[in-house]
Write an enzyme that holds these catalytic residues in place. Structure first.
Site, short mmCIF file in Angstrom:
data_model
loop_
_atom_site.label_atom_id
_atom_site.label_comp_id
_atom_site.label_asym_id
_atom_site.label_seq_id
_atom_site.Cartn_x
_atom_site.Cartn_y
_atom_site.Cartn_z
N GLY A 8 0.76 -1.24 0.00
CA GLY A 8 0.06 -0.03 -0.12
C GLY A 8 0.95 1.18 -0.10
N GLY A 10 1.46 3.32 -2.30
CA GLY A 10 0.97 4.51 -2.97
C GLY A 10 -0.13 5.19 -2.29
CE LYS A 35 -4.00 -5.03 -7.98
NZ LYS A 35 -5.53 -5.55 -8.10
CB THR A 87 -9.18 -1.37 10.50
OG1 THR A 87 -9.65 -0.22 9.66
CG2 THR A 87 -8.13 -0.71 11.47
CG ASN A 111 -5.38 3.82 16.57
OD1 ASN A 111 -3.89 4.31 16.82
ND2 ASN A 111 -6.08 4.75 16.02
CG HIS A 142 -12.03 7.94 11.16
ND1 HIS A 142 -12.51 7.24 12.21
CD2 HIS A 142 -10.62 7.44 11.50
CE1 HIS A 142 -11.74 6.74 13.15
NE2 HIS A 142 -10.49 6.91 12.49
CE LYS A 146 -12.12 4.01 9.97
NZ LYS A 146 -10.77 3.45 9.59
CB THR A 153 -9.55 3.12 16.61
OG1 THR A 153 -8.66 2.98 15.87
CG2 THR A 153 -9.08 3.65 18.11
#
Length: 251
Positions: A8, A10, A35, A87, A111, A142, A146, A153
């Site tokens: 991950g 990027g 990707k 998560t 978290n 958030h 998300k 969390t």
């Protein structure tokens, strides 16, 4: 020097981890998986983890739950410890993680912030004592992109509260219409908007007073630092399931 493979790399968190790693003398990100990674990234980036041919000491994952199985396959083949910072895992995926840890080293925390884990430890000590006379509510906020709600969390904090209380308690995700509160409820409320990095508030509401514990993440860097510290902790582990409490207690 601990060599990290960043899954991950990027994404928003991936980019923060890359910058934060430059401040860690004992950690180097030597390869990434994404990707859609930016071509300006200085280390080799592979579209799939199965294509990675770079020697690494730890895998750090800041991606999506559906990447879990390919990460575990890579870990199994290369005997590489894993730090899961993602998560939103399903019950089946969590069971897979737990079973995997019997023969492999894996770290999972809802978290990565040290502050959140300090609050979580406080909740272990106070929840049972306060429960009799206080109602318990959790509010989490958030950014509007998300995916999972409630946040991992919020569930981490809520599960800690539930585990500390002998009586059976239940989550109530928001309230609507006529809904008189029952004492054994733990209210969980998810707010999504703008660019909020992450806020978590636990409210113990009693007669004539309230007690509030709150953590606000001002920058994503707190999660990146936690992940890098977890990488250092996990580098030489051969098997077992670990979390941020283990990192804190190792100091």
């Amino acid at each position: 020097m601990i060599k990290v493979l960043l899954n991950g790399c990027g994404g928003k968190m991936g980019k923060v981890v890359i910058e934060s790693a430059k401040k860690f003398n004992a950690v180097e990100i030597v390869a990434g998986i994404d990707k859609f990674a930016d071509k300006s990234i200085e280390f080799p980036v592979f579209k799939s983890i199965k294509d990675c041919n770079v020697s690494v000491d730890v895998i750090v994952d800041f991606s999506r739950p559906d990447a879990l199985y390919s990460i575990l396959d890579f870990s199994d083949k290369n005997k590489t410890p894993v730090v899961l910072c993602t998560t939103g895992y399903s019950d089946d995926q969590i069971a897979k993680i737990n079973n995997f840890s019997k023969e492999h080293a894996i770290f999972r925390s809802a978290n990565m912030s040290i502050g959140i884990n300090v609050i979580n430890n406080i909740l272990k000590n106070i929840s049972a004592f306060l429960y009799e006379d206080y109602d318990i509510e959790i509010i989490e906020k958030h950014h509007n992109q998300k995916v999972d709600a409630p946040s991992g969390t919020a569930l981490l904090l809520g599960d800690t509260i539930k585990d500390a209380i002998k009586e059976n308690t239940v989550y109530i995700n928001g309230r609507e219409g006529i809904h008189k509160r029952e004492h054994n409820e733990i209210g969980v409320h998810a707010i999504r908007g703008g660019s909020i990095v992450g806020e978590h508030e636990i409210i113990f509401a009693g007669q004539g007073e309230t007690i509030e514990l709150k953590h606000t993440a001002i920058s994503r860097e707190v999660f990146a630092v936690g992940a890098l510290k977890a990488s250092l902790f996990m580098a030489n582990k051969s098997k077992g399931l670990y979390n941020m409490n283990d990192v804190l207690n190792a100091k």
